[in-house]
Design a protein around this motif. Structure first.
Motif, PDB file in Angstrom:
ATOM      1  N   ALA A 173       0.850  -1.360   0.092  1.00  0.00           N
ATOM      2  CA  ALA A 173      -0.170   0.758   0.041  1.00  0.00           C
ATOM      3  C   ALA A 173       1.036   1.183  -0.438  1.00  0.00           C
ATOM      4  O   ALA A 173       1.579   0.990   1.095  1.00  0.00           O
ATOM      5  CB  ALA A 173      -0.770  -0.096   1.171  1.00  0.00           C
ATOM      6  N   HIS A 174       0.597   2.372  -0.533  1.00  0.00           N
ATOM      7  CA  HIS A 174       0.894   3.784  -0.795  1.00  0.00           C
ATOM      8  C   HIS A 174       0.035   4.462  -0.752  1.00  0.00           C
ATOM      9  O   HIS A 174      -0.445   4.972  -1.845  1.00  0.00           O
ATOM     10  CB  HIS A 174       1.986   3.588  -2.116  1.00  0.00           C
ATOM     11  N   PHE A 175      -0.767   5.351   0.108  1.00  0.00           N
ATOM     12  CA  PHE A 175      -1.938   6.254   0.871  1.00  0.00           C
ATOM     13  C   PHE A 175      -1.296   7.495   1.072  1.00  0.00           C
ATOM     14  O   PHE A 175       0.091   7.715   1.660  1.00  0.00           O
ATOM     15  CB  PHE A 175      -2.293   5.675   1.889  1.00  0.00           C
ATOM     16  N   ILE A 176      -1.474   8.085   0.807  1.00  0.00           N
ATOM     17  CA  ILE A 176      -1.542   9.695   0.417  1.00  0.00           C
ATOM     18  C   ILE A 176      -2.621  10.344   0.698  1.00  0.00           C
ATOM     19  O   ILE A 176      -3.531  10.511   1.007  1.00  0.00           O
ATOM     20  CB  ILE A 176      -0.128  10.279  -0.239  1.00  0.00           C
ATOM     21  N   TYR A 177      -2.192  12.213   2.284  1.00  0.00           N
ATOM     22  CA  TYR A 177      -3.305  12.767   2.234  1.00  0.00           C
ATOM     23  C   TYR A 177      -2.782  14.316   1.154  1.00  0.00           C
ATOM     24  O   TYR A 177      -1.293  14.228   1.374  1.00  0.00           O
ATOM     25  CB  TYR A 177      -3.335  13.281   3.253  1.00  0.00           C
ATOM     26  N   ILE A 178      -3.933  14.453   0.615  1.00  0.00           N
ATOM     27  CA  ILE A 178      -4.164  15.665  -0.007  1.00  0.00           C
ATOM     28  C   ILE A 178      -4.427  17.078   0.691  1.00  0.00           C
ATOM     29  O   ILE A 178      -5.863  17.074   0.955  1.00  0.00           O
ATOM     30  CB  ILE A 178      -4.014  15.311  -1.417  1.00  0.00           C
ATOM     31  N   ASN A 179      -3.425  18.206   1.171  1.00  0.00           N
ATOM     32  CA  ASN A 179      -4.263  18.622   2.134  1.00  0.00           C
ATOM     33  C   ASN A 179      -4.813  20.175   1.043  1.00  0.00           C
ATOM     34  O   ASN A 179      -4.387  21.420   1.150  1.00  0.00           O
ATOM     35  CB  ASN A 179      -2.579  19.557   2.947  1.00  0.00           C
ATOM     36  N   ALA A 180      -6.242  20.204   0.796  1.00  0.00           N
ATOM     37  CA  ALA A 180      -6.703  20.559  -0.083  1.00  0.00           C
ATOM     38  C   ALA A 180      -6.907  22.056   1.482  1.00  0.00           C
ATOM     39  O   ALA A 180      -7.155  23.338   1.246  1.00  0.00           O
ATOM     40  CB  ALA A 180      -8.103  20.351  -0.392  1.00  0.00           C
ATOM     41  N   PHE A 181      -7.492  21.852   2.367  1.00  0.00           N
ATOM     42  CA  PHE A 181      -7.445  22.960   3.075  1.00  0.00           C
ATOM     43  C   PHE A 181      -6.928  23.873   3.881  1.00  0.00           C
ATOM     44  O   PHE A 181      -6.884  25.593   3.347  1.00  0.00           O
ATOM     45  CB  PHE A 181      -8.804  22.096   5.107  1.00  0.00           C
ATOM     46  N   ASP A 182      -5.381  23.067   3.539  1.00  0.00           N
ATOM     47  CA  ASP A 182      -4.873  24.508   3.522  1.00  0.00           C
ATOM     48  C   ASP A 182      -4.301  25.273   2.003  1.00  0.00           C
ATOM     49  O   ASP A 182      -3.484  26.583   2.199  1.00  0.00           O
ATOM     50  CB  ASP A 182      -3.381  23.786   4.550  1.00  0.00           C
ATOM     51  N   MET A 183      -4.084  24.423   1.092  1.00  0.00           N
ATOM     52  CA  MET A 183      -4.223  25.493  -0.146  1.00  0.00           C
ATOM     53  C   MET A 183      -5.363  26.147   0.046  1.00  0.00           C
ATOM     54  O   MET A 183      -4.785  27.329  -0.437  1.00  0.00           O
ATOM     55  CB  MET A 183      -4.184  24.119  -0.864  1.00  0.00           C
ATOM     56  N   SER A 218      -1.605  19.410  -6.058  1.00  0.00           N
ATOM     57  CA  SER A 218      -1.467  17.760  -4.864  1.00  0.00           C
ATOM     58  C   SER A 218      -0.594  16.935  -6.088  1.00  0.00           C
ATOM     59  O   SER A 218      -0.017  15.909  -5.570  1.00  0.00           O
ATOM     60  CB  SER A 218      -2.977  17.572  -5.843  1.00  0.00           C
ATOM     61  N   PHE A 219      -0.637  17.890  -7.288  1.00  0.00           N
ATOM     62  CA  PHE A 219       0.524  16.612  -7.770  1.00  0.00           C
ATOM     63  C   PHE A 219       2.167  16.988  -7.226  1.00  0.00           C
ATOM     64  O   PHE A 219       2.401  15.814  -7.033  1.00  0.00           O
ATOM     65  CB  PHE A 219       0.285  16.921  -9.526  1.00  0.00           C
ATOM     66  N   SER A 220       2.521  18.377  -7.884  1.00  0.00           N
ATOM     67  CA  SER A 220       3.571  18.293  -7.189  1.00  0.00           C
ATOM     68  C   SER A 220       3.025  19.275  -6.052  1.00  0.00           C
ATOM     69  O   SER A 220       3.185  20.331  -6.585  1.00  0.00           O
ATOM     70  CB  SER A 220       4.939  19.060  -8.434  1.00  0.00           C
ATOM     71  N   PHE A 247       3.683  12.238   0.806  1.00  0.00           N
ATOM     72  CA  PHE A 247       4.847  12.975  -0.226  1.00  0.00           C
ATOM     73  C   PHE A 247       3.630  13.569  -1.799  1.00  0.00           C
ATOM     74  O   PHE A 247       2.144  12.352  -1.211  1.00  0.00           O
ATOM     75  CB  PHE A 247       5.635  11.453  -1.145  1.00  0.00           C
ATOM     76  N   ASP A 248       3.864  13.484  -2.489  1.00  0.00           N
ATOM     77  CA  ASP A 248       2.580  13.888  -3.026  1.00  0.00           C
ATOM     78  C   ASP A 248       2.114  12.907  -4.838  1.00  0.00           C
ATOM     79  O   ASP A 248       2.948  11.367  -4.308  1.00  0.00           O
ATOM     80  CB  ASP A 248       2.934  15.513  -4.197  1.00  0.00           C
ATOM     81  N   ILE A 249       1.172  13.577  -5.302  1.00  0.00           N
ATOM     82  CA  ILE A 249       0.792  12.408  -6.196  1.00  0.00           C
ATOM     83  C   ILE A 249       1.730  12.213  -7.694  1.00  0.00           C
ATOM     84  O   ILE A 249       2.056  10.940  -7.927  1.00  0.00           O
ATOM     85  CB  ILE A 249      -0.652  12.928  -6.928  1.00  0.00           C
ATOM     86  N   ARG A 250       2.794  13.380  -7.474  1.00  0.00           N
ATOM     87  CA  ARG A 250       3.755  12.664  -8.431  1.00  0.00           C
ATOM     88  C   ARG A 250       4.911  11.903  -8.143  1.00  0.00           C
ATOM     89  O   ARG A 250       4.853  10.737  -8.697  1.00  0.00           O
ATOM     90  CB  ARG A 250       4.705  13.922  -8.801  1.00  0.00           C
ATOM     91  N   ARG A 251       5.197  11.650  -6.825  1.00  0.00           N
ATOM     92  CA  ARG A 251       5.905  10.833  -5.783  1.00  0.00           C
ATOM     93  C   ARG A 251       4.705   9.428  -6.088  1.00  0.00           C
ATOM     94  O   ARG A 251       5.614   8.111  -6.419  1.00  0.00           O
ATOM     95  CB  ARG A 251       5.963  10.815  -5.028  1.00  0.00           C
ATOM     96  N   LEU A 252       3.689   9.729  -5.957  1.00  0.00           N
ATOM     97  CA  LEU A 252       2.950   8.433  -5.885  1.00  0.00           C
ATOM     98  C   LEU A 252       3.180   7.473  -6.856  1.00  0.00           C
ATOM     99  O   LEU A 252       3.019   6.560  -7.080  1.00  0.00           O
ATOM    100  CB  LEU A 252       1.609   9.053  -5.045  1.00  0.00           C
ATOM    101  N   ALA A 253       2.928   8.102  -7.774  1.00  0.00           N
ATOM    102  CA  ALA A 253       2.701   7.090  -9.456  1.00  0.00           C
ATOM    103  C   ALA A 253       4.482   6.691 -10.004  1.00  0.00           C
ATOM    104  O   ALA A 253       4.400   5.978 -10.976  1.00  0.00           O
ATOM    105  CB  ALA A 253       2.797   8.919 -10.491  1.00  0.00           C
ATOM    106  N   LEU A 254       5.107   7.448  -8.891  1.00  0.00           N
ATOM    107  CA  LEU A 254       6.413   6.810  -9.335  1.00  0.00           C
ATOM    108  C   LEU A 254       6.842   5.652  -8.422  1.00  0.00           C
ATOM    109  O   LEU A 254       7.590   5.208  -9.145  1.00  0.00           O
ATOM    110  CB  LEU A 254       7.407   7.691  -9.509  1.00  0.00           C
ATOM    111  N   ARG A 255       6.109   5.407  -8.297  1.00  0.00           N
ATOM    112  CA  ARG A 255       5.942   4.333  -6.453  1.00  0.00           C
ATOM    113  C   ARG A 255       6.059   2.927  -7.316  1.00  0.00           C
ATOM    114  O   ARG A 255       5.491   3.052  -8.156  1.00  0.00           O
ATOM    115  CB  ARG A 255       4.756   4.201  -5.201  1.00  0.00           C
TER     116      ARG A 255
END
Length: 369
Positions: free
Chosen positions: A274-284, A349-351, A361-369
């Motif tokens: 599993a590789h799960f990440i959290y995107i902090n839309a609230f603070d963005m 979110s991506f970078s 980490f971000d979606i870009r790094r998630l994609a490279l996992r």
């Protein structure tokens, strides 16, 4: 002096042709991942609600006025949504289609969008708006899609291996507050639970739902935090004393949920593969609100279109004329961001622009996992 032989010419020519074609745009690189599956609500719905009996629909002008072709698609924006931006950054040449419009199993191979406006973690959320596809319903549609993929690929192991390389983004919870907890005349949840209790109830159910996603092959998963609903034009129109001050009791309740969501990421990352990440839309969104001019915005407290106090009480009416300077507005209607704001959130979110944008980490790094 080097001798350029016929054999060398034959070997080099295909490479030169490929490089020329690449530079001219005839050959495009493959996406970073083979497919992208999207779950969520009206922030990312791209047409799944178009043909259902619901008030939560956006398949009419002026929605989509800045979308390619200038047509409404069901997106609750003047143009692109955050997941449209992310899909492009992942390298997909076409928009990820809504599940409702997929007419062949082959379309599932690059991913689909299951999101539905007014949907929530809880099944009853958004019921006052009519039909919608709750997160449980979206998961059922995904399970059906997985079975179709198994039929294409021939066996479960091949399908599981394929899905393990795909990106999954899940953004749920906004309606469980906006169209449930903070709507006491329609829902009893605010009388049954404190904000802390309600956040835990949501997370308990969300955890079970996300586990279903994992059990059906999802391994690279971005969980999108709930944004600053207390700063939306709808809430400002209803509860802000001056029309600009955000509603702290709403944002504080949402942050209780978001903090638990980060803990959920840690919990799921203990599962195999599993590789799960959290995107902090609230603070963005908080960054945009604190310094809108730095992001090119001049209007943060009302919608570019809509009805009611400062265009902030309901969504755009059919064929309503929106504002001209749409790129200067954070919000398109009473609830949803403009394409300009979506581009900022999607790109961050991506970078990640700052260390707080994504965890771990971000979606870009998630994609490279």
């Amino acid at each position: 002096m080097a001798v350029f032989t016929v054999h060398m010419f034959r070997a080099v020519t295909p490479l030169l042709l490929f490089l020329s074609a690449f530079l001219l745009g005839f050959v495009r690189p493959d996406p970073l991942v083979p497919c992208y599956f999207i779950f969520g609500d009206s922030l990312v719905d791209n047409g799944n609600n178009n043909d259902i009996a619901s008030l939560a629909r956006a398949n009419y002008p002026p929605y989509g006025i800045d979308f390619p072709g200038g047509r409404p698609t069901g997106r609750f924006s003047n143009g692109l949504t955050t997941v449209d931006v992310i899909a492009k950054l992942l390298g997909f040449q076409n928009f990820i289609p809504p599940y409702a419009s997929t007419d062949s199993a082959q379309q599932l191979l690059s991913g689909v969008n299951f999101a539905s406006a007014a949907a929530g973690i809880r099944d009853e959320t958004g019921q006052q708006l009519g039909a919608r596809i709750s997160f449980n319903g979206q998961l059922q549609n995904y399970q059906s899609a997985v079975q179709q993929l198994i039929n294409i690929m021939g066996d479960e192991d091949s399908t599981a291996n394929y899905l393990s390389k795909c990106i999954f983004s899940v953004g749920m919870g906004s309606n469980d507050y906006l169209n449930n907890y903070f709507m006491p005349s329609t829902y009893s949840t605010s009388r049954e639970y404190t904000p802390e209790q309600y956040a835990q109830v949501l997370i308990n159910q969300y955890s079970q739902q996300i586990r279903t996603l994992y059990d059906y092959g999802a391994r690279k998963v971005a969980l999108i935090g709930v944004g600053q609903i207390g700063c939306s034009p709808n809430e400002l129109a209803q509860s802000s004393p001056d029309g600009t001050t955000c509603i702290d009791r709403i944002n504080s309740a949402i942050q209780l949920f978001n903090r638990k969501l980060i803990a959920l990421v840690d919990e799921f990352n203990q599962l195999q593969g599993a590789h799960f990440i959290y995107i902090n839309a609230f603070d963005m969104f908080g960054d945009i609100g604190r310094n809108p001019a730095a992001h090119g915005f001049t209007v943060t407290n009302r919608g570019c279109c809509g009805v009611g106090r400062n265009n902030g009480q309901i969504t755009c009416l059919p064929y309503q004329t929106p504002c001209d300077n749409r790129d200067e507005y954070v919000f398109w209607d009473a609830f949803h961001p403009t394409e300009a704001a979506n581009k900022i959130i999607g790109k961050r979110s991506f970078s990640a622009q700052s260390s707080s944008d994504a965890y771990p980490f971000d979606i870009r790094r998630l994609a490279l996992r």
